[in-house]
Design an enzyme around this catalytic site. Structure first.
Site, short mmCIF file in Angstrom:
data_model
loop_
_atom_site.label_atom_id
_atom_site.label_comp_id
_atom_site.label_asym_id
_atom_site.label_seq_id
_atom_site.Cartn_x
_atom_site.Cartn_y
_atom_site.Cartn_z
N THR A 945 0.66 -1.29 0.13
CA THR A 945 -0.14 0.01 0.02
C THR A 945 1.03 1.36 -0.06
O THR A 945 0.48 2.46 -0.44
CB THR A 945 -0.80 0.02 1.28
OG1 THR A 945 -0.10 -0.20 2.44
CG2 THR A 945 -2.01 -0.96 1.08
N CYS A 946 2.16 1.20 0.29
CA CYS A 946 3.02 2.43 0.59
C CYS A 946 3.12 2.85 -0.84
O CYS A 946 3.42 4.18 -1.15
CB CYS A 946 4.40 2.08 1.12
SG CYS A 946 4.25 1.44 2.86
N PHE A 947 3.26 1.86 -2.02
CA PHE A 947 3.55 2.31 -3.19
C PHE A 947 2.45 2.06 -4.09
O PHE A 947 2.63 2.27 -5.68
CB PHE A 947 4.80 1.36 -3.46
CG PHE A 947 6.05 1.41 -2.65
CD1 PHE A 947 6.69 2.53 -2.66
CD2 PHE A 947 6.31 0.36 -1.78
CE1 PHE A 947 7.85 2.79 -1.81
CE2 PHE A 947 7.13 0.68 -1.07
CZ PHE A 947 8.17 1.87 -1.08
#
EC number: 2.3.2.26
Length: 978
Positions: A945-947
């Site tokens: 989810t960070c990227f």
């Protein structure tokens, strides 16, 4: 001093007398220079901003070019080429004298560039001018426009030379003459007198002038004809002689105000009036206006025949004269409003409706254009129902649309005729830099804008008279035009708006293709400002009476004005304007923020955030010594998230503007975005929940609003404000159901009754019902009074809307007051303490000019996201790693996603990105990647989810893909599955 800058002046100019004039003038200037040098100070000289831009562009790239490129590159224009005016204002001054080289009228302080020359110990720091002289032989004289007042420690800059009308009696024929003259604001009266004496002595050679003085009339607004007439009658002056030690700028004169020259040969030509003579002269003038008027259709002077009503009351001439004398003696006359009997006024002109215009409509319209007020009183609908006298209606301009259409048809093949009408109407106003002064003149402008068939030609004609008039309107006049525009039908208003928008787009396209840079020419900037001021009048009218979506006023081409780095270029212009750094400023669309696409505005805000974050970093000791960017680092206990966040965010010196990093204590991982989003989600869930009691659900639970009886500590509301600000600065969307009115309040927008619709539909519909009632008895039966009640957790509370409101019944006459007070109470007063705390928390993070670009509704979209989305937009921008976007497997994957319910599609977004909120710009603005993650495996799909990366295994069967995907979505919670 002048000889140094005007290097050609060391040679005699013209005949010896003319050279003597310059010599005398220079002597006076030297006295002034000596005074300035002795005190120590700074002089300011006017330089064309266009030249400075050209020069910088030329020099900046000069060293990087080959010899051929250097020869091809165009050198800058003359230094003041775009500031010069061809107007010669004083025929007796030599052609190249500074007094006879008029500067164009400059509208704003950012229209020009000024260079300062410091005077210390008699040394002049002149390197800049020396460089200009060396490189550009075509340099023109600079205009001295300001100085530093050492005793007051302040800078004084005047962009235009002082300009006067000089009235004098010729010694040759004893007739009274007048001439326009301009003079340096910083000239002493003594220095100017020396020059004037030599000038007029040359004209009147046979009559030696031994001395000269200047009179300032007591009534400084009197025009040249009136003063001339009084001088011819009395040879006395109602005024005072100017002291020679005064500076010109101390006169505080309006443009072209009159001064009287007085020559001494054997004796002075004029003497001063005594007080009794002044009273007699003023009384006679006032009596003339009261009895005969000025001949105009409309007049602002209350004592004019048109307004005083004396004759209607059968006052005799003796009565009127007595009243006038008493008004003068009691000093009750505002002479600044005095009207004048114009030379070319046609007393027989009447509004169009009262003339025989049917015989020749075009000729009749051209005739009435001779008086702006007459034109402004024409094209009136149902004119004869108004008893033959038309009084301006502030709500409705009463335009006869059929007559407008008929006029357009008559001029269809003669557009130049409309240009002629505009010139007749407004050329004097434009030439003399005069604003519109009454409602009839303003209505004349409004009428011209109603000829929509010719609107593009009217607004875009070469002289730009209409745009110049619009730029000079004050705020009240613009608001009045907006109010009149509310009466246009949707079709008429849309047609007007589209035409102005088309002109703006055309001008942006033209600026895109300028060879050097946009808005190099002053005229280009002026034109764009005029177009946007007119567009803003329409935009505000639409807010008063909505006929078009607000998106119709958005100019998409704004994002393409600059050939590269458009957001950075626009942001720079915005910052220059905000900081008043006029040297680099040309024009910013941010003055009309409603016209900028929200996606582009969000980029500007992002730049503003980065600048503030950089400024915050630059004060960091760590950044200073290591070069490493500091962060706002929060160490969060997941089981005690509220208290651990408060403890850290309440530290006074904590850099809230720095980029945010979140670390959950006891959990591994570096925050690349996922933990940060998780932190905001958990914080808002807890703070908004009923457990804390800070907010209560409204409108069937669709939104949350402040609990006016919250018992939580004030620090919690401040914390929510800080979280809203941190989310905005760190571009994290929040899942929080706050109504639009909260964000309007954050942006200091006025809240209205319409804002209740989203918050409390029951009250809103109740107001509508109350307003619709025509029977006073029915309203009385409602038993309403100026008291309001509310219920929190089952307990009722009561507040008066005004003192003793419970004793004041709501009636048909006061119901609007009741609705207004109730709305203000509900949205403002009832929750003031709670909102103020939240607002202060928000402002502790978010400040500056960037946030001012957004409306409350746009701020809501930035923090909460857009309400609607289409996953096909996400499909269009998705990148693939290990897959072919045209493969059958990927096509089946997307068909599965599109078949999901809205709720499950949101869950998919949350699963892949950590949020189901839609950013400004829509899903097309998201960088999303589907990465191949193994083959023939039982592993579930997962995500970084960070990227924004979906890890999608390649399953053997399509059915397996669908089943595994649904399992992952059903169990999606927290920071991804990886």
């Amino acid at each position: 001093m002048i000889n140094h800058f005007l290097h050609n002046w060391h040679q005699p100019v013209g005949d010896p007398i003319e050279y003597e004039e310059i010599k005398r003038y220079d002597d006076g200037r030297r006295r002034y220079d000596k005074t300035l040098r002795e005190k120590g100070g700074i002089e300011y000289y006017l330089v064309s901003k266009k030249f400075v831009k050209q020069w910088k562009y030329y020099v900046d790239y000069y060293e990087e070019m080959g010899d051929q490129q250097k020869e091809a590159r165009k050198k800058p224009d003359k230094m003041n080429s775009d500031l010069q005016s061809n107007e010669k204002v004083f025929k007796y001054i030599p052609e190249d004298h500074v007094y006879n080289s008029s500067i164009r009228y400059l509208e704003n302080e950012w229209d020009y560039e000024y260079v300062k020359i410091k005077l210390i110990n008699n040394q002049i720091l002149k390197e800049v001018f020396d460089l200009f002289k060396e490189k550009y032989s075509s340099i023109e004289p600079q205009k001295r426009i300001g100085f530093y007042q050492e005793n007051e420690k302040k800078k004084v800059v005047y962009p235009n030379l002082a300009r006067f009308t000089l009235i004098y009696q010729s010694l040759r024929d004893n007739k009274i003459y007048s001439v326009k003259a301009q003079v340096d604001h910083h000239s002493e009266i003594k220095s100017w007198l020396d020059l004037l004496k030599a000038t007029f002595q040359d004209e009147q050679k046979q009559n030696p002038i031994t001395n000269i003085r200047i009179w300032l009339p007591r009534h400084q607004n009197y025009n040249v004809d009136l003063i001339t007439s009084q001088l011819e009658q009395t040879m006395l002056i109602d005024g005072d002689v100017l002291q020679e030690t005064l500076m010109v700028f101390q006169l505080q004169s309006k443009r072209d105000n009159c001064l009287i020259l007085d020559f001494e040969s054997n004796k002075w030509q004029f003497n001063k009036m005594d007080e009794q003579q002044q009273i007699e002269l003023d009384t006679e003038l006032l009596f003339n206006r009261a009895l005969n008027g000025c001949g105009k259709y409309v007049c602002d002077f209350p004592h004019c025949k048109l307004n005083n009503g004396f004759l209607e009351q059968d006052f005799s001439q003796d009565d009127i004269k007595g009243i006038c004398q008493q008004l003068v003696e009691n000093e009750e006359v505002n002479w600044n409003q005095l009207c004048y009997q114009g030379k070319n006024i046609n007393n027989k002109l009447v509004p169009l409706q009262m003339s025989e215009f049917q015989l020749d409509l075009p000729e009749a319209i051209i005739k009435i254009s001779q008086q702006l007020e007459i034109f402004g009183a024409s094209f009136v609908e149902n004119f004869y129902n108004k008893s033959g006298v038309y009084a301006i209606d502030l709500q409705n301009a009463d335009v006869d649309t059929n007559l407008i259409i008929e006029t357009q048809s008559k001029f269809f093949n003669y557009k130049k005729g409309f240009t002629l009408i505009i010139n007749i109407l407004f050329s004097q106003k434009e030439k003399n830099y005069e604003p519109l002064t009454n409602l009839y003149q303003l209505r004349a402008l409004y009428l011209i804008l109603q000829f929509r068939q010719f609107l593009e030609h009217i607004v875009d004609e070469k002289s730009q008279i209409i745009l110049k008039i619009i730029r000079r309107l004050d705020v009240k006049q613009k608001l009045q035009l907006s109010r009149w525009f509310t009466n246009l039908s949707k079709a008429e208003f849309e047609d007007t708006t589209k035409k102005i928008k088309k002109l703006i787009n055309s001008e942006i396209l033209r600026q895109q293709h300028t060879p050097l840079m946009p808005f190099l020419e002053i005229e280009d900037t002026y034109k764009m400002v005029g177009l946007f001021e007119l567009f803003q009048i329409l935009q505000k009218s639409n807010k008063m009476n909505t006929r078009l979506q607000s998106s119709e006023f958005v100019i998409d081409l704004i994002t393409k004005l600059y050939k590269q780095d458009a957001d950075k270029e626009e942001f720079s212009q915005f910052r220059y304007y905000a900081a008043k750094q006029w040297r680099n400023y040309s024009f910013t669309f941010c003055l009309y923020a409603w016209s900028i696409p929200i996606e582009f505005k969000s980029k500007l805000l992002s730049l503003d955030c980065k600048v503030k974050q950089h400024d915050s970093m630059s004060h960091s000791v760590k950044y200073h010594f290591t070069g490493q960017a500091p962060y706002l680092s929060l160490q969060i206990e997941r089981n005690n998230i509220i208290e651990s966040a408060i403890k850290q965010l309440q530290i006074t010196h904590i850099p809230l503007k720095n980029p945010l990093k979140v670390q959950f204590i006891g959990e591994q991982g570096v925050d690349e975005g996922g933990p940060k989003r998780e932190f905001f989600r958990l914080m808002m869930e807890k703070l908004i929940s009923p457990d804390y009691g800070m907010f209560i659900p409204k409108n069937n639970g669709t939104v949350y609003w402040f609990n006016p009886k919250s018992f939580e500590m004030p620090i919690y509301y401040s914390l929510i404000g800080k979280l809203l600000g941190l989310a905005l600065y760190n571009q994290v969307l929040l899942d929080v159901r706050f109504p639009t009115v909260l964000f309007k309040k954050l942006q200091n927008e006025k809240v209205t009754e319409e804002d209740l619709k989203e918050l409390d539909m029951e009250i809103y519909t109740g107001f509508q019902y109350l307003r619709e009632q025509t029977d006073s008895n029915l309203i009385a039966n409602l038993a309403l009074n100026f008291n309001a009640s509310y219920v929190v957790w089952g307990e009722a509370y009561f507040d008066d809307l005004k003192p003793n409101g419970f004793q004041v019944n709501v009636t048909k006459e006061n119901r609007e007051e009741y609705i207004e007070l109730y709305t203000d109470w509900y949205l403002n007063k009832l929750v003031k303490s709670q909102f103020d705390l939240l607002h202060s928390g928000f402002k502790s993070v978010v400040d500056g000019d960037g946030i001012k670009l957004f409306s409350g509704e746009e701020l809501q979209a930035l923090i909460i996201g857009l309400p609607h989305f289409d996953l096909k937009d996400l499909e269009l921008v998705t990148k693939y790693d290990g897959y072919d976007d045209k493969s059958e497997y990927i096509r089946y994957f997307w068909s599965c996603i599109h078949s999901l319910s809205i709720e499950m599609q949101k869950r998919f977004l949350f699963f892949c990105t950590g949020t189901d909120r839609i950013p400004v710009g829509g899903l097309k603005s998201i960088k999303f990647v589907i990465q191949k993650h193994g083959e023939d495996t039982e592993q579930l799909p997962s995500a970084h989810t960070c990227f924004n990366v979906l890890l999608l295994p390649l399953y053997k069967k399509k059915e397996t893909l669908r089943d595994k995907l649904m399992i992952s979505l059903d169990n999606a919670e927290g920071f991804g599955l990886m």
